[in-house]
Design an enzyme around this catalytic site. Sequence first.
Site, PDB file in Angstrom:
ATOM      1  N   LYS A  93      38.619  17.237   7.934  1.00  0.00           N
ATOM      2  CA  LYS A  93      39.825  18.039   8.136  1.00  0.00           C
ATOM      3  C   LYS A  93      40.979  17.216   8.709  1.00  0.00           C
ATOM      4  O   LYS A  93      42.121  17.647   8.659  1.00  0.00           O
ATOM      5  CB  LYS A  93      39.508  19.244   9.013  1.00  0.00           C
ATOM      6  CG  LYS A  93      38.610  20.238   8.287  1.00  0.00           C
ATOM      7  CD  LYS A  93      38.527  21.571   9.001  1.00  0.00           C
ATOM      8  CE  LYS A  93      37.812  22.612   8.160  1.00  0.00           C
ATOM      9  NZ  LYS A  93      36.348  22.389   8.101  1.00  0.00           N
TER      10      LYS A  93
HETATM   11  C1  PLP Z   1      35.494  22.909   7.172  1.00  0.00           C
HETATM   12  C2  PLP Z   1      34.254  22.171   6.905  1.00  0.00           C
HETATM   13  C3  PLP Z   1      33.553  22.322   5.682  1.00  0.00           C
HETATM   14  C4  PLP Z   1      33.967  23.302   4.630  1.00  0.00           C
HETATM   15  O1  PLP Z   1      35.137  22.888   3.968  1.00  0.00           O
HETATM   16  P1  PLP Z   1      35.919  23.932   3.011  1.00  0.00           P
HETATM   17  O2  PLP Z   1      37.135  23.191   2.589  1.00  0.00           O
HETATM   18  O3  PLP Z   1      36.236  25.111   3.882  1.00  0.00           O
HETATM   19  O4  PLP Z   1      35.007  24.275   1.904  1.00  0.00           O
HETATM   20  C5  PLP Z   1      32.421  21.541   5.471  1.00  0.00           C
HETATM   21  N1  PLP Z   1      31.982  20.681   6.415  1.00  0.00           N
HETATM   22  C6  PLP Z   1      32.626  20.514   7.597  1.00  0.00           C
HETATM   23  C7  PLP Z   1      32.071  19.570   8.580  1.00  0.00           C
HETATM   24  C8  PLP Z   1      33.784  21.239   7.882  1.00  0.00           C
HETATM   25  O5  PLP Z   1      34.402  21.072   9.059  1.00  0.00           O
END
Ligand code: PLP
Length: 431
Positions: free
Chosen positions: A97
Amino acid sequence: MKFYSTKNRSKPVDFKTALLRGLAEDGGLYMPSEWPKATRVHKVGKVHQVLKEFIDIPEKELEKICSEAFNFEVPLVKLDKNLHILELFHGPTLSFKDFGARFMARAMNYYLRKSGEKFNIIVATSGDTGSAVADGFYGLSNIKVFVLYPSKRISALQEKQIATLGKNIIALEVAGDFDDCQRLAKQALGDPELRKKINLSSANSINIGRLLPQMYYYFLAGEKMKKPIFVVPSGNFGNLTAGLFTKKLGLPVKKFIAGINVNSGIPEFLKSGYLAERHTSLKLRRASKTKMTYSSAMDVSSPSNWARVIDLYKNSPELLKKDLEAITISESETKKTITEIYKKFGYVADPHTAVGIAAAMTRHSTITRNSDPYVVLATAHPAKFPEIVESAIGKKIGLPQALAGLVKKKKQSVVIGKNYKELRKILDSNH
Ligand SMILES: *Cc1c(COP(=O)(O)O)cnc(C)c1O
């Protein structure tokens, strides 16, 4: 380029508007109106040349934003023949993210610096989003960030990542659960009186400004691998949607596989023959409570980016199924995969990544010389989830530097109740 709403194509807006609004006024999600072919720009460090097709920021400035936002490595680790891991967790808060949040913060800052406006961001988090957004926006003078997190329901490390920064980052510790946080954020965003007084936007993964930059690492991997199968641990499907965008732009990809946990209703969508939610049993599923799993960031039943996926494939399950498969991985399989991958390859995977690896293994139990190359996206550093990882591999794992320094820092959160009035008072007096 213009961006239209998935609910109404007739009133497209520019990137700045889409970025600052987050959700379209009609409640739809913004989609790019064109797909310029980007075949010559799959080069490391050249992602701004793709993004400039979408974003009206001068190229030099965009290049600077990208090089500052993506200033950490993205290793492609080979585990086995045709099984590769793309590590997306080397940013400051140790999850993928960071890519979207760091880019979005800088892009917003660019527009607001020019206009001199002040802005407020509100974000509800169950962990990784809050830390990435807080870190990405930290220190910007014209943007305040209010992070709502459920008291005692996120890990101690995640809380430190959010609540030790100070300055323009206001950590609001809500005496409630994640749903309360989300409801409060929605109430603020939908409060016309408040919005007349202050500029307020959200920073969750429905914002197109977080999605577009995530194309970066798909292009990076596409540069190194020939026609890969991308396996993406998925919750709200933001990460996967960014991948689908790159294919639309011409990146050669054989297939996308969503690795999901027991909460996801996506297999039902794909099976039903109808993609729209009203046709599936999803409504029922949504009403039932999501279960807590090891891969907590993916505890989502109805992914918020699904409207984009449907739009991209013109509501055709046949077209979509050519590009996308979804594989559900149980809790025991997740843990077993962490154990096995460690035993076999000495590799420590976090529970989200393990869901992806397990999905790759399920689809192709013997990954052989002649098979297609699998690239599993590693979405978080294993040290963010020490309990389950240590129990699966039978060994302590150390804290990376980025987290070690945090342990000593003191948290500075504002505790609030579940009542909107309390939040409103804080927003009124702090903006
Ligand atoms: C947010 C997150 C996901 C999921 O990602 P999306 O874009 O919502 O599908 C998967 N793994 C981790 C570690 C995350 O923080």
